[in-house]
Design a protein around this motif. Structure first.
Motif, PDB file in Angstrom:
ATOM      1  N   GLY A 169       0.828  -1.195   0.000  1.00  0.00           N
ATOM      2  CA  GLY A 169       0.000   0.000   0.000  1.00  0.00           C
ATOM      3  C   GLY A 169       0.861   1.242   0.000  1.00  0.00           C
ATOM      4  O   GLY A 169       1.948   1.268   0.592  1.00  0.00           O
ATOM      5  N   ARG A 170       0.391   2.263  -0.685  1.00  0.00           N
ATOM      6  CA  ARG A 170       1.173   3.505  -0.763  1.00  0.00           C
ATOM      7  C   ARG A 170       0.253   4.677  -1.066  1.00  0.00           C
ATOM      8  O   ARG A 170      -0.819   4.504  -1.646  1.00  0.00           O
ATOM      9  N   LEU A 171       0.686   5.869  -0.688  1.00  0.00           N
ATOM     10  CA  LEU A 171      -0.068   7.092  -0.928  1.00  0.00           C
ATOM     11  C   LEU A 171       0.631   7.932  -1.988  1.00  0.00           C
ATOM     12  O   LEU A 171       1.845   7.840  -2.163  1.00  0.00           O
ATOM     13  N   HIS A 172      -0.162   8.773  -2.674  1.00  0.00           N
ATOM     14  CA  HIS A 172       0.417   9.587  -3.739  1.00  0.00           C
ATOM     15  C   HIS A 172       1.405  10.614  -3.207  1.00  0.00           C
ATOM     16  O   HIS A 172       2.221  11.137  -3.962  1.00  0.00           O
ATOM     17  N   THR A 173       1.351  10.907  -1.913  1.00  0.00           N
ATOM     18  CA  THR A 173       2.292  11.874  -1.344  1.00  0.00           C
ATOM     19  C   THR A 173       3.694  11.297  -1.241  1.00  0.00           C
ATOM     20  O   THR A 173       4.656  12.054  -1.059  1.00  0.00           O
ATOM     21  N   ARG A 174       3.834   9.985  -1.342  1.00  0.00           N
ATOM     22  CA  ARG A 174       5.144   9.342  -1.316  1.00  0.00           C
ATOM     23  C   ARG A 174       5.573   9.089  -2.753  1.00  0.00           C
ATOM     24  O   ARG A 174       5.359   8.020  -3.321  1.00  0.00           O
ATOM     25  N   THR A 175       6.171  10.097  -3.367  1.00  0.00           N
ATOM     26  CA  THR A 175       6.502  10.029  -4.797  1.00  0.00           C
ATOM     27  C   THR A 175       7.397   8.845  -5.116  1.00  0.00           C
ATOM     28  O   THR A 175       7.211   8.152  -6.130  1.00  0.00           O
ATOM     29  N   GLY A 176       8.372   8.578  -4.257  1.00  0.00           N
ATOM     30  CA  GLY A 176       9.280   7.473  -4.510  1.00  0.00           C
ATOM     31  C   GLY A 176       8.565   6.142  -4.578  1.00  0.00           C
ATOM     32  O   GLY A 176       8.881   5.293  -5.427  1.00  0.00           O
ATOM     33  N   LEU A 177       7.584   5.941  -3.706  1.00  0.00           N
ATOM     34  CA  LEU A 177       6.842   4.685  -3.704  1.00  0.00           C
ATOM     35  C   LEU A 177       5.958   4.557  -4.941  1.00  0.00           C
ATOM     36  O   LEU A 177       5.789   3.459  -5.482  1.00  0.00           O
ATOM     37  N   MET A 178       5.398   5.667  -5.398  1.00  0.00           N
ATOM     38  CA  MET A 178       4.588   5.604  -6.612  1.00  0.00           C
ATOM     39  C   MET A 178       5.473   5.316  -7.825  1.00  0.00           C
ATOM     40  O   MET A 178       5.083   4.561  -8.719  1.00  0.00           O
ATOM     41  N   ASP A 179       6.670   5.891  -7.863  1.00  0.00           N
ATOM     42  CA  ASP A 179       7.612   5.582  -8.948  1.00  0.00           C
ATOM     43  C   ASP A 179       7.995   4.103  -8.917  1.00  0.00           C
ATOM     44  O   ASP A 179       8.141   3.465  -9.967  1.00  0.00           O
ATOM     45  N   GLU A 180       8.161   3.569  -7.715  1.00  0.00           N
ATOM     46  CA  GLU A 180       8.500   2.159  -7.555  1.00  0.00           C
ATOM     47  C   GLU A 180       7.386   1.274  -8.105  1.00  0.00           C
ATOM     48  O   GLU A 180       7.635   0.257  -8.775  1.00  0.00           O
ATOM     49  N   LEU A 181       6.156   1.658  -7.846  1.00  0.00           N
ATOM     50  CA  LEU A 181       5.019   0.894  -8.347  1.00  0.00           C
ATOM     51  C   LEU A 181       4.971   0.932  -9.877  1.00  0.00           C
ATOM     52  O   LEU A 181       4.704  -0.084 -10.529  1.00  0.00           O
ATOM     53  N   ALA A 182       5.241   2.101 -10.448  1.00  0.00           N
ATOM     54  CA  ALA A 182       5.292   2.216 -11.905  1.00  0.00           C
ATOM     55  C   ALA A 182       6.379   1.308 -12.479  1.00  0.00           C
ATOM     56  O   ALA A 182       6.219   0.715 -13.556  1.00  0.00           O
ATOM     57  N   LYS A 183       7.495   1.181 -11.758  1.00  0.00           N
ATOM     58  CA  LYS A 183       8.575   0.288 -12.198  1.00  0.00           C
ATOM     59  C   LYS A 183       8.116  -1.164 -12.202  1.00  0.00           C
ATOM     60  O   LYS A 183       8.435  -1.924 -13.135  1.00  0.00           O
ATOM     61  N   VAL A 184       7.363  -1.576 -11.182  1.00  0.00           N
ATOM     62  CA  VAL A 184       6.825  -2.938 -11.152  1.00  0.00           C
ATOM     63  C   VAL A 184       5.990  -3.195 -12.400  1.00  0.00           C
ATOM     64  O   VAL A 184       6.121  -4.241 -13.055  1.00  0.00           O
ATOM     65  N   ARG A 185       5.158  -2.234 -12.744  1.00  0.00           N
ATOM     66  CA  ARG A 185       4.297  -2.395 -13.917  1.00  0.00           C
ATOM     67  C   ARG A 185       5.125  -2.495 -15.200  1.00  0.00           C
ATOM     68  O   ARG A 185       4.836  -3.317 -16.076  1.00  0.00           O
ATOM     69  N   ARG A 186       6.184  -1.670 -15.310  1.00  0.00           N
ATOM     70  CA  ARG A 186       7.034  -1.712 -16.506  1.00  0.00           C
ATOM     71  C   ARG A 186       7.745  -3.054 -16.625  1.00  0.00           C
ATOM     72  O   ARG A 186       7.889  -3.596 -17.727  1.00  0.00           O
ATOM     73  N   VAL A 187       8.217  -3.594 -15.512  1.00  0.00           N
ATOM     74  CA  VAL A 187       8.917  -4.880 -15.540  1.00  0.00           C
ATOM     75  C   VAL A 187       7.977  -5.988 -16.016  1.00  0.00           C
ATOM     76  O   VAL A 187       8.344  -6.829 -16.848  1.00  0.00           O
ATOM     77  N   ILE A 188       6.749  -5.987 -15.505  1.00  0.00           N
ATOM     78  CA  ILE A 188       5.778  -6.990 -15.949  1.00  0.00           C
ATOM     79  C   ILE A 188       5.539  -6.862 -17.451  1.00  0.00           C
ATOM     80  O   ILE A 188       5.486  -7.872 -18.178  1.00  0.00           O
ATOM     81  N   ALA A 189       5.415  -5.628 -17.930  1.00  0.00           N
ATOM     82  CA  ALA A 189       5.155  -5.397 -19.353  1.00  0.00           C
ATOM     83  C   ALA A 189       6.318  -5.874 -20.215  1.00  0.00           C
ATOM     84  O   ALA A 189       6.113  -6.415 -21.317  1.00  0.00           O
ATOM     85  N   ARG A 190       7.552  -5.678 -19.749  1.00  0.00           N
ATOM     86  CA  ARG A 190       8.718  -6.120 -20.522  1.00  0.00           C
ATOM     87  C   ARG A 190       8.836  -7.644 -20.533  1.00  0.00           C
ATOM     88  O   ARG A 190       9.226  -8.237 -21.533  1.00  0.00           O
ATOM     89  N   LYS A 191       8.518  -8.264 -19.408  1.00  0.00           N
ATOM     90  CA  LYS A 191       8.668  -9.709 -19.310  1.00  0.00           C
ATOM     91  C   LYS A 191       7.563 -10.468 -20.038  1.00  0.00           C
ATOM     92  O   LYS A 191       7.768 -11.605 -20.473  1.00  0.00           O
ATOM     93  N   LEU A 192       6.399  -9.837 -20.161  1.00  0.00           N
ATOM     94  CA  LEU A 192       5.237 -10.537 -20.706  1.00  0.00           C
ATOM     95  C   LEU A 192       4.485  -9.577 -21.631  1.00  0.00           C
ATOM     96  O   LEU A 192       3.785  -8.678 -21.157  1.00  0.00           O
ATOM     97  N   PRO A 193       4.630  -9.728 -22.937  1.00  0.00           N
ATOM     98  CA  PRO A 193       3.968  -8.808 -23.867  1.00  0.00           C
ATOM     99  C   PRO A 193       2.465  -8.713 -23.614  1.00  0.00           C
ATOM    100  O   PRO A 193       1.787  -9.717 -23.413  1.00  0.00           O
ATOM    101  N   GLY A 194       1.984  -7.476 -23.578  1.00  0.00           N
ATOM    102  CA  GLY A 194       0.555  -7.244 -23.349  1.00  0.00           C
ATOM    103  C   GLY A 194       0.162  -7.187 -21.894  1.00  0.00           C
ATOM    104  O   GLY A 194      -0.989  -6.895 -21.571  1.00  0.00           O
TER     105      GLY A 194
END
Length: 303
Positions: A191-216
């Motif tokens: 869980g994370r809040l938008h006020t924690r910019t670093g944690l939101m960036d980290e979450l975006a990274k998780v999404r990018r990794v999934i996208a790179r590993k698995l097309p679509g």
């Protein structure tokens, strides 16, 4: 979850201002949100001016029809309205072949880990082989809880070290899914809040990794919301919208909320469908959102 109508006080020029204000107040109190409440009141006023509303039954029918339009807007013939169950009767997207990946996001305390476990249970009952990935590396309790859900549902399990990189967990989970011939990967995040910019960036990274590993992938990014928090749910969706572009909503604790209008507010403001709802504490108490059942619960059966 029924919605109480105001007493009708029509004047020669239509419903009087007090009646319309009362209707707006009741909609807001039921968590329909400002945008949806104004839209519904305007629609009612317009229909009444044309002589289409002459009593409480007609008012209820008009409100029901307008809410139905918000929840399931008309789509072009070649398209499927968002949130409509697939041919299999389940509302989550799956690739025609290969692994489906679902990313669970949300703020602290909304029930993400429990919802991930329930989703694993429901998918396993549908014959899917599931892998649960514990990418909440900040809370040891979350990893332990998800491991219990994996054991309970017969799902495979991958988790990182406490304090480790959540994106690495997602990376390893996709690799494990290929090796173990898994059908669905469910990635639980902290869980994370938008006020924690670093944690939101980290979450975006998780999404990018999934996208790179698995097309679509991720084939669904589900934001988990607590139905009992009302309008705070809108702020939570805004916080996650830019970071991970949620594709749908999993509304937990819907059984605890008598003010179901938040479903309408979320759809009206963000265009995001509520895809799944938690309706109890049991493993199987996660269901596809049924717009018709919701409308009947709020407004009663159609005439």
């Amino acid at each position: 979850m029924g919605f109480a109508l105001p007493d009708l006080r029509p004047s020669a020029r239509g419903l009087d201002a007090d009646t319309l204000e009362d209707l707006e107040d009741r909609l807001l109190a039921a968590d329909f949100g400002v945008e949806a409440a104004l839209r519904l009141v305007d629609r009612v006023a317009a229909l009444q001016r044309r002589g289409r509303i002459r009593g409480p039954d007609a008012l209820r029918i008009a409100l029901r029809a307008e809410v139905a339009e918000i929840l399931v807007p008309e789509a072009p013939p070649e398209a499927t309205p968002p949130g409509t169950p697939t041919e299999t009767g389940f509302p989550l997207r799956e690739p025609p072949r290969g692994i489906a990946a679902y990313l669970m996001v949300g703020v602290n305390g909304v029930g993400k880990t429990t919802s991930a476990g329930k989703l694993a249970h429901v998918l396993a009952a549908r014959g899917r082989k599931v892998l649960l990935a514990g990418a909440d590396t900040y809370r040891a309790g979350a990893i332990s809880q998800l491991r219990i859900w994996a054991e309970r549902t017969g799902a495979d399990f991958v988790a990182g070290q406490p304090g480790g990189d959540p994106a690495a967990v997602a990376f390893d989970a996709i690799d494990a899914a290929h090796a173990r011939r898994v059908d669905v990967v469910i990635v639980d995040t902290a869980g994370r809040l938008h006020t924690r910019t670093g944690l939101m960036d980290e979450l975006a990274k998780v999404r990018r990794v999934i996208a790179r590993k698995l097309p679509g992938a991720p084939h669904e990014t589900l934001i988990v919301l607590d139905a009992t928090v009302g309008q705070n749910a809108l702020a939570q969706v805004r916080a996650f919208r830019d970071a991970v572009s949620p594709s749908g909503i999993l509304l937990a604790k819907m059984d605890s909320s008598a003010r179901g209008g938040i479903v309408v507010a979320l759809r009206q403001e963000f265009g995001l469908p509520v895809k799944l709802v938690g309706v109890g504490e049991g493993p199987g108490d996660l269901e596809p959102f049924d717009a018709n059942a919701f409308l009947e619960g709020v407004f009663g059966s159609p005439a």
